[in-house]
Write an enzyme that holds these catalytic residues in place. Sequence first.
Site, PDB file in Angstrom:
ATOM      1  N   HIS A  91     -40.433  36.964 -28.645  1.00 43.98           N
ATOM      2  CA  HIS A  91     -41.235  37.761 -29.589  1.00 43.98           C
ATOM      3  C   HIS A  91     -42.131  36.819 -30.392  1.00 43.98           C
ATOM      4  O   HIS A  91     -41.780  35.654 -30.627  1.00 43.98           O
ATOM      5  CB  HIS A  91     -40.334  38.529 -30.563  1.00 43.98           C
ATOM      6  CG  HIS A  91     -39.359  39.445 -29.903  1.00 43.98           C
ATOM      7  ND1 HIS A  91     -39.753  40.553 -29.195  1.00 43.98           N
ATOM      8  CD2 HIS A  91     -38.000  39.424 -29.848  1.00 43.98           C
ATOM      9  CE1 HIS A  91     -38.671  41.175 -28.737  1.00 43.98           C
ATOM     10  NE2 HIS A  91     -37.601  40.519 -29.107  1.00 43.98           N
TER      11      HIS A  91
ATOM     12  N   HIS B  53     -34.948  47.755 -26.995  1.00 43.67           N
ATOM     13  CA  HIS B  53     -34.880  46.818 -28.129  1.00 43.67           C
ATOM     14  C   HIS B  53     -35.106  47.553 -29.444  1.00 43.67           C
ATOM     15  O   HIS B  53     -36.188  48.047 -29.714  1.00 43.67           O
ATOM     16  CB  HIS B  53     -35.918  45.707 -27.959  1.00 43.67           C
ATOM     17  CG  HIS B  53     -35.550  44.434 -28.672  1.00 43.67           C
ATOM     18  ND1 HIS B  53     -35.220  44.391 -30.009  1.00 43.67           N
ATOM     19  CD2 HIS B  53     -35.433  43.162 -28.209  1.00 43.67           C
ATOM     20  CE1 HIS B  53     -34.920  43.135 -30.331  1.00 43.67           C
ATOM     21  NE2 HIS B  53     -35.031  42.371 -29.266  1.00 43.67           N
TER      22      HIS B  53
ATOM     23  N   TYR C  19     -28.608  45.124 -33.272  1.00 41.77           N
ATOM     24  CA  TYR C  19     -29.090  44.736 -31.934  1.00 41.77           C
ATOM     25  C   TYR C  19     -27.975  44.873 -30.899  1.00 41.77           C
ATOM     26  O   TYR C  19     -28.159  45.478 -29.844  1.00 41.77           O
ATOM     27  CB  TYR C  19     -29.596  43.283 -31.948  1.00 41.77           C
ATOM     28  CG  TYR C  19     -30.969  43.052 -32.558  1.00 41.77           C
ATOM     29  CD1 TYR C  19     -31.523  43.921 -33.493  1.00 41.77           C
ATOM     30  CD2 TYR C  19     -31.718  41.929 -32.212  1.00 41.77           C
ATOM     31  CE1 TYR C  19     -32.770  43.677 -34.048  1.00 41.77           C
ATOM     32  CE2 TYR C  19     -32.973  41.681 -32.761  1.00 41.77           C
ATOM     33  CZ  TYR C  19     -33.493  42.556 -33.686  1.00 41.77           C
ATOM     34  OH  TYR C  19     -34.726  42.311 -34.230  1.00 41.77           O
TER      35      TYR C  19
ATOM     36  N   GLU D 273     -35.018  34.334 -26.245  1.00 46.50           N
ATOM     37  CA  GLU D 273     -35.466  34.977 -27.479  1.00 46.50           C
ATOM     38  C   GLU D 273     -35.910  33.961 -28.522  1.00 46.50           C
ATOM     39  O   GLU D 273     -35.906  34.254 -29.715  1.00 46.50           O
ATOM     40  CB  GLU D 273     -34.402  35.929 -28.053  1.00 46.50           C
ATOM     41  CG  GLU D 273     -35.028  37.062 -28.854  1.00 46.50           C
ATOM     42  CD  GLU D 273     -34.025  38.075 -29.402  1.00 46.50           C
ATOM     43  OE1 GLU D 273     -32.839  38.017 -29.066  1.00 46.50           O
ATOM     44  OE2 GLU D 273     -34.468  38.966 -30.159  1.00 46.50           O
TER      45      GLU D 273
END
Lengths: 343, 343
Positions: free
Chosen positions: B8, B178, B194, B284
């Site tokens: 991200h 997500h 999460y 991530e």
Amino acid sequence: MIIDCHGHYTTGPRQLDQYRERQLAALKDPSHVFTKGSLGISDDELRASLENAQLKMQRERGTDLTIFSPRASTMAHHLGNAITSQHWAELCNELIHRICTLYPDNFVGVCMLPQSPGVDPRNCLGELERCVKEFGFVGCNLNPDPSGGMWTGPPLTDRWWYPVYEKMVELDVPAMVHVSSSCNPNFHATGAHYMNADTTAFMQFLLSDLFKDFPTLKFIIPHGGGAVPYHWGRYRGIAQDQKRPPLDELLLNNVFFDTCVYHLPGIELLTRVIPIDNILFASEMVGAVRGIDPETGHYYDDTKRYIDQVSWLTPQERAKIFEGNARRVFPRLDAHLSRRAKA
Amino acid sequence: MIIDCHGHYTTGPRQLDQYRERQLAALKDPSHVFTKGSLGISDDELRASLENAQLKMQRERGTDLTIFSPRASTMAHHLGNAITSQHWAELCNELIHRICTLYPDNFVGVCMLPQSPGVDPRNCLGELERCVKEFGFVGCNLNPDPSGGMWTGPPLTDRWWYPVYEKMVELDVPAMVHVSSSCNPNFHATGAHYMNADTTAFMQFLLSDLFKDFPTLKFIIPHGGGAVPYHWGRYRGIAQDQKRPPLDELLLNNVFFDTCVYHLPGIELLTRVIPIDNILFASEMVGAVRGIDPETGHYYDDTKRYIDQVSWLTPQERAKIFEGNARRVFPRLDAHLSRRAKA
């Protein structure tokens, strides 16, 4: 001795469900005055409900004693109100007490609490005390989400819960953090809600100073700790990023995991990453998974077999998982077993 | 080639947060007419935000390409309304497009969607199509709980979501399931919400016939699948008890797990219990855990190191995890890379 720290009375006679159905149906009548009533279950019916289920499996699997509590899924604190919860909890706990009296070698009691969404948990103190002092129960199940999957209440680390913790400390009993059924269509009970609650509770503990306020408070997180051991690196890392103490110092004197993980690789991971002193044997039979694993030919929930297969455990470590840790986390169980041994 | 399927843009310049703050502040004025506006971020600022973060880590860790999407925690679909979500999603996706254009060797785009609680997800179709057709994005992030931890919407298997799935199938793009930040005080975002969402989504899929309706629909469940691989025996057992097909037949043509598990024992479990064809490399970074593990001396989220250390993986299996599976699950990525190789 092999102590299964997590068993629910999931095989009760039909009168149990019938009582609950009548009780909940009566909620439709606003003028109904609730009385506790009784279940009308005989000792023979109790015996019959256990002989071919939990007792048979204890014998077959070679486990000795189950720490036994009312069925988790039917606690359903989100249904009804504080009064119906009170009556239902009392009756369910009384059944557990009768079972422990009928089979003192096989069962020791843990109580459910008369929780109700939005109701001050002080309402649980009387029933907790009754079960411990009058019935000899050794712990309680604490539902971190009495709203049944809506999660409308405060976290377990909020002062809202402190009266319960004060009573637990006073009585020297731990709580298993255990949700009940889910009324949220997103969450399947045993496949999602249970796991999520376990993970959620651990993370709440990680962020709080609860165990500074209650250094002797103890929780068992069931179902192998939800997602936690599998993500142990993540939790160590989050604690570090958040400038929290290392996890062992922060919470491993107070938080324990059971072994309700239904395959060998999961149990291997658990025993590899979590200190052995923090692992308590459990199977939750007869519970969430009832079938036989075609890959092994044995019941999925025969977790003793997995622990027996973990090659790196020493006899001392195995003894801790099977017995020693439970006796340490449940001091009243230890006292009970010591008295029994002397008798 | 090593493809990180889960990154991200967590390191954006301050204008990004400032835009969002202004936008959300404007909600207080009911007469405010929202216009999309712009972020005012230069290419140099974009480069500066990446050079010492994601790009540096790619170089240091030896990974090649990151499938890159807007920051997950600030999607925050629960804030604002469908219009603010639309503007915010468009601007965030446009930034990702600019980054992928600036660094075509390092990033390929995945979009966020302009979801909003209770709003028909058909409102997402235009943005999804724009990102795929105009920007060359290869997938999307789908938030299973746009209410941000309140879980007020329907499960992912409800027909409510079918228009999104029809468009995904038409465009041949997968979705990563997500969630974003949590406004429920029970759920810490990266430590509970999460994980819970990952577990919840898998269980929803397990119970439904979604993949009969959409045989080519594909989801990546991030964060190593939440609690699922650790409890693989439980899920096999629940499926069996519920008379569902075996998991491989039921959903392993459609559901994949990433490797965002931040310690070696977790990665070992993942690669032991989940078929190799269903595991996609991911880290991530820069994300939920930013520190260095004192036990290893390396970043917790340097997941490539863990995979390199799994002794039983063959070179072919490693190649699948690092590249082949991502190219299969993201067909537009494969086409893109094939075109690039020929150019």
